[in-house]
Design an enzyme around this catalytic site. Structure first.
Site, PDB file in Angstrom:
ATOM      1  N   ASP A 178      18.184 -10.261 -27.477  1.00 28.86           N
ATOM      2  CA  ASP A 178      18.749  -9.987 -28.796  1.00 28.86           C
ATOM      3  C   ASP A 178      19.743  -8.827 -28.777  1.00 28.86           C
ATOM      4  OD1 ASP A 178      16.683  -8.195 -28.237  1.00 28.86           O
ATOM      5  OD2 ASP A 178      15.362  -8.964 -29.784  1.00 28.86           O
ATOM      6  N   ASP A 214       4.516  -6.492 -36.245  1.00 26.69           N
ATOM      7  CA  ASP A 214       4.334  -7.602 -37.194  1.00 26.69           C
ATOM      8  C   ASP A 214       4.208  -8.950 -36.492  1.00 26.69           C
ATOM      9  OD1 ASP A 214       6.925  -8.001 -36.317  1.00 26.69           O
ATOM     10  OD2 ASP A 214       7.860  -7.900 -38.300  1.00 26.69           O
ATOM     11  N   GLU A 269      11.234 -12.791 -36.805  1.00 29.40           N
ATOM     12  CA  GLU A 269      10.316 -12.123 -37.720  1.00 29.40           C
ATOM     13  C   GLU A 269       9.333 -13.128 -38.314  1.00 29.40           C
ATOM     14  OE1 GLU A 269      10.183  -9.125 -37.567  1.00 29.40           O
ATOM     15  OE2 GLU A 269      12.090  -8.082 -37.713  1.00 29.40           O
TER      16      GLU A 269
HETATM   17  C1  F6R Z   1      13.570  -6.241 -28.005  1.00 26.62           C
HETATM   18  C2  F6R Z   1      12.755  -7.222 -28.685  1.00 26.62           C
HETATM   19  C3  F6R Z   1      11.654  -6.833 -29.602  1.00 26.62           C
HETATM   20  C4  F6R Z   1      10.718  -5.793 -28.996  1.00 26.62           C
HETATM   21  C5  F6R Z   1       9.621  -5.432 -29.989  1.00 26.62           C
HETATM   22  C6  F6R Z   1       8.723  -4.331 -29.461  1.00 26.62           C
HETATM   23  O1  F6R Z   1      14.568  -6.862 -27.209  1.00 26.62           O
HETATM   24  O2  F6R Z   1      13.019  -8.363 -28.525  1.00 26.62           O
HETATM   25  O3  F6R Z   1      10.919  -7.980 -29.943  1.00 26.62           O
HETATM   26  O4  F6R Z   1      10.148  -6.311 -27.825  1.00 26.62           O
HETATM   27  O5  F6R Z   1      10.192  -5.002 -31.192  1.00 26.62           O
HETATM   28  O6  F6R Z   1       9.470  -3.173 -29.332  1.00 26.62           O
HETATM   29  P1  F6R Z   1       8.863  -1.884 -28.599  1.00 26.62           P
HETATM   30  O7  F6R Z   1       8.729  -2.236 -27.166  1.00 26.62           O
HETATM   31  O8  F6R Z   1       9.908  -0.808 -28.811  1.00 26.62           O
HETATM   32  O9  F6R Z   1       7.570  -1.597 -29.267  1.00 26.62           O
END
Ligand code: F6R
Length: 262
Positions: free
Chosen positions: A67, A136, A143
């Site tokens: 992403d 979440d 999401e």
């Molecule tokens: C990032 C991504 C997100 C993160 C998720 C957890 O490329 O795709 O899904 O993996 O938000 O983020 P952290 O590791 O910062 O808790």
């Protein structure tokens, strides 16, 4: 789904790096799907260390990131392009021409999303997709409520995600509202999935996606449909699992089997 509970986050990053390096050793020109965020940072450090010691080479590997924020210039300190270049690509022997991220600055985002899916397909599909998980239950920026068949597209970030990511930006207002993200369906199309979760803030999401029903309300739960998923957890992230003792016993047996096979 193979659920592996490790002592701490360092053990998680070591095991994750072992799995990634094993994939690269078996297939030096493999296609890796990569993630950003706090969770994979220590794993990337492991990969950098191993590459600098000559234990692995990424020179023939192709990568696709999950992403990218919409509207952030590449050089913005919080763009995922910047994150990947500063924390991994430029620190090891990656061929930068083979490191792809979604384009959050494209004039025509819909076409750029379709092009990204096509590029992945033309590269032969993703061999190993690395994932984190949001508090979440999101994977990539899919999401809660995301279609479980979705492909790369623009998504609005949930308030919880913007709140969680405010720690990188300084304030929630600076966190972009939109991101380009691979879909749940894009992730399910990869041949192997490796999901990492560390810390107690992930415990509810971990329990929901492993032990709860498959539902768009917890996008990571779609991984229950995938035939080759490994989940690496530290103890705090695993703390709400109801079948914890069972996963530990299975893992013990699995390790014994692997030793017998050697
Ligand atoms: C990032 C991504 C997100 C993160 C998720 C957890 O490329 O795709 O899904 O993996 O938000 O983020 P952290 O590791 O910062 O808790």
């Amino acid at each position: 789904m193979r659920v592996v509970i490790l002592e701490d986050s360092q053990a998680v990053s070591q095991r994750a790096a072992d799995i990634i390096c094993q994939t690269v050793h078996q297939q030096p020109d493999c296609v890796l799907g990569l993630a950003t965020g706090g969770t994979p940072l220590a794993t990337y450090q492991q990969l950098v260390d191993r590459a600098s010691q000559g234990l692995v080479s990424f020179s023939q590997v192709t990568t696709f990131n999950l992403d990218e924020y919409v509207g952030l210039p590449r050089q913005h300190r919080q763009s995922y392009w910047h994150f990947m270049h500063k924390n991994l690509f430029e620190l090891a022997d990656f061929n930068l021409a083979r490191c792809f991220l979604p384009d959050g600055l494209a004039d025509d985002l819909a076409t750029a999303c379709d092009d990204y899916e096509r590029q992945i397909a033309e590269a032969g599909g993703i061999e190993l997709q690395l994932l984190g998980i949001g508090t979440d239950g999101h994977i990539a920026f899919n999401e809660p409520g995301s279609s479980l068949g979705s492909r790369t597209r623009v998504k609005a970030l949930a308030e919880q995600t913007r709140l969680d990511n405010a720690r990188f930006f300084g304030s929630m207002e600076e966190v972009p509202e939109l991101a380009v993200t691979m879909g749940v369906g894009s992730i399910l199309a990869s041949r192997q999935v490796l999901l990492l979760a560390t810390g107690s803030s992930k415990a509810d999401a971990v329990e929901a996606f492993i032990e709860g029903p498959i539902t768009a309300a917890v996008p990571a739960s779609a991984l229950q449909l995938h035939r080759s998923v490994t989940v690496l957890l530290d103890r705090p992230a695993a703390s709400r699992l109801r079948r914890l003792a069972y996963y530990e016993r299975v893992e013990q047996l699995q390790r014994q089997l692997e030793q017998c096979a050697r």
